[in-house]
Design a protein around this motif. Structure first.
Motif, PDB file in Angstrom:
ATOM      1  N   VAL A  96       0.665  -1.074  -0.169  1.00  0.00           N
ATOM      2  CA  VAL A  96       0.345   0.145  -0.273  1.00  0.00           C
ATOM      3  C   VAL A  96       0.685   0.992  -0.214  1.00  0.00           C
ATOM      4  O   VAL A  96       0.435   2.180  -0.721  1.00  0.00           O
ATOM      5  CB  VAL A  96      -0.806   0.121   1.218  1.00  0.00           C
ATOM      6  N   LEU A  97       2.083   1.310   0.479  1.00  0.00           N
ATOM      7  CA  LEU A  97       2.625   2.025   0.907  1.00  0.00           C
ATOM      8  C   LEU A  97       3.407   2.620  -0.076  1.00  0.00           C
ATOM      9  O   LEU A  97       4.182   3.594  -0.621  1.00  0.00           O
ATOM     10  CB  LEU A  97       4.234   2.335   1.916  1.00  0.00           C
ATOM     11  N   MET A 100       1.263   4.468  -2.450  1.00  0.00           N
ATOM     12  CA  MET A 100       0.705   5.722  -2.453  1.00  0.00           C
ATOM     13  C   MET A 100       1.640   6.136  -2.824  1.00  0.00           C
ATOM     14  O   MET A 100       1.824   7.842  -3.618  1.00  0.00           O
ATOM     15  CB  MET A 100       0.400   6.340  -0.858  1.00  0.00           C
ATOM     16  N   ASN A 101       2.863   5.987  -3.038  1.00  0.00           N
ATOM     17  CA  ASN A 101       4.138   6.285  -3.170  1.00  0.00           C
ATOM     18  C   ASN A 101       4.238   7.069  -4.990  1.00  0.00           C
ATOM     19  O   ASN A 101       4.770   7.747  -5.698  1.00  0.00           O
ATOM     20  CB  ASN A 101       6.001   5.420  -3.404  1.00  0.00           C
ATOM     21  N   MET A 103       1.323   8.468  -6.001  1.00  0.00           N
ATOM     22  CA  MET A 103       0.935   9.502  -6.262  1.00  0.00           C
ATOM     23  C   MET A 103       1.309  10.675  -6.365  1.00  0.00           C
ATOM     24  O   MET A 103       0.782  11.270  -6.334  1.00  0.00           O
ATOM     25  CB  MET A 103      -0.786   9.114  -5.196  1.00  0.00           C
ATOM     26  N   TRP A 104       2.404  10.394  -5.448  1.00  0.00           N
ATOM     27  CA  TRP A 104       3.566  12.014  -5.000  1.00  0.00           C
ATOM     28  C   TRP A 104       3.136  12.518  -6.172  1.00  0.00           C
ATOM     29  O   TRP A 104       3.059  13.658  -5.664  1.00  0.00           O
ATOM     30  CB  TRP A 104       4.350  11.330  -4.018  1.00  0.00           C
TER      31      TRP A 104
END
Length: 116
Positions: A96-97, A100-101, A103-104
């Protein structure tokens, strides 16, 4: 006729028992709750000290991780689960992390937009 029943508190705990076994379920939960309350007091105290922002952010993240770990292990009863469940959760968290990375860069684009 003699009564051979004893109250559990009258029997001394054997030397080989751990702290968790001696405290019991309610005592252990109370101890963990007090520890989490202490971490919260540390977080509020650190905020009032007004250190540099990177130091404050690092301290608050570390304290939040400790508090979250205590909540997961004791209040969500993950202490008694098999190790494979914990490692599966770590793997899912890392996935998940990493997603999410991705999307930054898109989220940082908001700083270059010309908004009215």
């Amino acid at each position: 006729m003699t009564d051979h029943t004893t109250i559990a508190s009258d029997v001394p705990a054997p030397a080989s028992t751990t702290v968790h076994e001696r405290l019991g379920h309610r005592g252990r939960n109370l101890l963990v709750w007090i520890a989490m309350l202490g971490v919260t007091v540390l977080e509020v105290s650190a905020t009032y000290l007004r250190p540099a922002m990177p130091t404050l952010l690092t301290a608050l993240l570390v304290l939040a991780a400790i508090q979250g770990g205590l909540g997961l292990v004791y209040f969500m009863h993950l202490r008694h689960e098999r190790k494979i469940l914990g490692w599966g959760m770590v793997g899912a968290l890392l996935f998940v992390l990493s997603m999410m990375n991705q999307m930054w860069p898109d989220a940082l684009r908001v700083f270059t937009l010309r908004l009215h």
